[in-house]
Design a protein around this motif. Structure first.
Motif, PDB file in Angstrom:
ATOM      1  N   ILE A 206       0.855  -1.178   0.000  1.00 56.64           N
ATOM      2  CA  ILE A 206       0.000   0.000   0.000  1.00 56.64           C
ATOM      3  C   ILE A 206       0.895   1.232   0.000  1.00 56.64           C
ATOM      4  CG2 ILE A 206      -1.745   1.276   1.284  1.00 56.64           C
ATOM      5  CD1 ILE A 206      -2.638  -1.396   2.476  1.00 56.64           C
ATOM      6  N   ALA A 207       0.619   2.112  -0.905  1.00 55.16           N
ATOM      7  CA  ALA A 207       1.431   3.342  -1.009  1.00 55.16           C
ATOM      8  C   ALA A 207       1.115   4.242   0.183  1.00 55.16           C
ATOM      9  CB  ALA A 207       1.131   4.061  -2.308  1.00 55.16           C
ATOM     10  N   GLN A 208       2.141   4.761   0.852  1.00 51.12           N
ATOM     11  CA  GLN A 208       1.976   5.573   2.045  1.00 51.12           C
ATOM     12  C   GLN A 208       2.099   7.065   1.751  1.00 51.12           C
ATOM     13  OE1 GLN A 208       1.321   4.650   5.222  1.00 51.12           O
ATOM     14  NE2 GLN A 208       1.175   2.475   4.755  1.00 51.12           N
ATOM     15  N   THR A 209       1.896   7.459   0.554  1.00 48.57           N
ATOM     16  CA  THR A 209       2.024   8.871   0.211  1.00 48.57           C
ATOM     17  C   THR A 209       0.709   9.578   0.475  1.00 48.57           C
ATOM     18  OG1 THR A 209       1.439   8.386  -2.056  1.00 48.57           O
ATOM     19  CG2 THR A 209       3.789   8.441  -1.545  1.00 48.57           C
ATOM     20  N   THR A 210       0.728  10.489   1.410  1.00 46.13           N
ATOM     21  CA  THR A 210      -0.456  11.253   1.739  1.00 46.13           C
ATOM     22  C   THR A 210      -0.144  12.729   1.536  1.00 46.13           C
ATOM     23  OG1 THR A 210      -1.018   9.629   3.405  1.00 46.13           O
ATOM     24  CG2 THR A 210      -2.176  11.714   3.509  1.00 46.13           C
TER      25      THR A 210
END
Length: 124
Positions: free
Chosen positions: A97-101
């Motif tokens: 899961i991409a953690q870019t917020t």
């Protein structure tokens, strides 16, 4: 028509429940005949059997017949398989899961709590 069919089905369902009562009613209706002709203890009048041995035999035979019918019905009931267990192996595959917020520009960095602005003590 529906009511008649409903009554017929109700009687057909409840008939086995009343079969023993029918045997007992037959015994009481023909008690003298049973005591004189069908009783096993008619040669021994001091026992005062009055055909109760005949009634007991009939009720026992009837109960055995119902038990046999129930046993056969249970044995003939088909088995239903409610689940299927597959023999295929289950492989765990990791999910990344991409953690870019990225926060939009209109959200403030800190959120002021509303409890301090709504519930203030009264001013004198």
């Amino acid at each position: 028509m529906r009511a008649a069919l409903a009554y017929i089905l109700l009687i057909a369902i409840l008939l086995p429940l009343f079969s023993q009562w029918g045997t007992i009613a037959y015994y009481h209706a023909n008690k003298a005949y049973i005591a004189k002709v069908l009783c096993e203890n008619r040669a021994k009048p001091e026992l005062h059997c009055d055909g109760q041995c005949y009634l007991a035999k009939k009720l026992t035979a009837q109960q055995e017949q119902q038990d046999k019918a129930t046993t056969e019905q249970v044995q003939k009931t088909p088995d239903f398989q409610l689940f299927y267990q597959s023999n295929l192996p289950f492989l765990f595959q990791p999910v990344v899961i991409a953690q870019t917020t990225v926060l939009p520009a209109y959200l403030p960095g800190s959120y002021p709590s509303p409890r301090y602005s709504l519930f203030q003590p009264p001013q004198v």
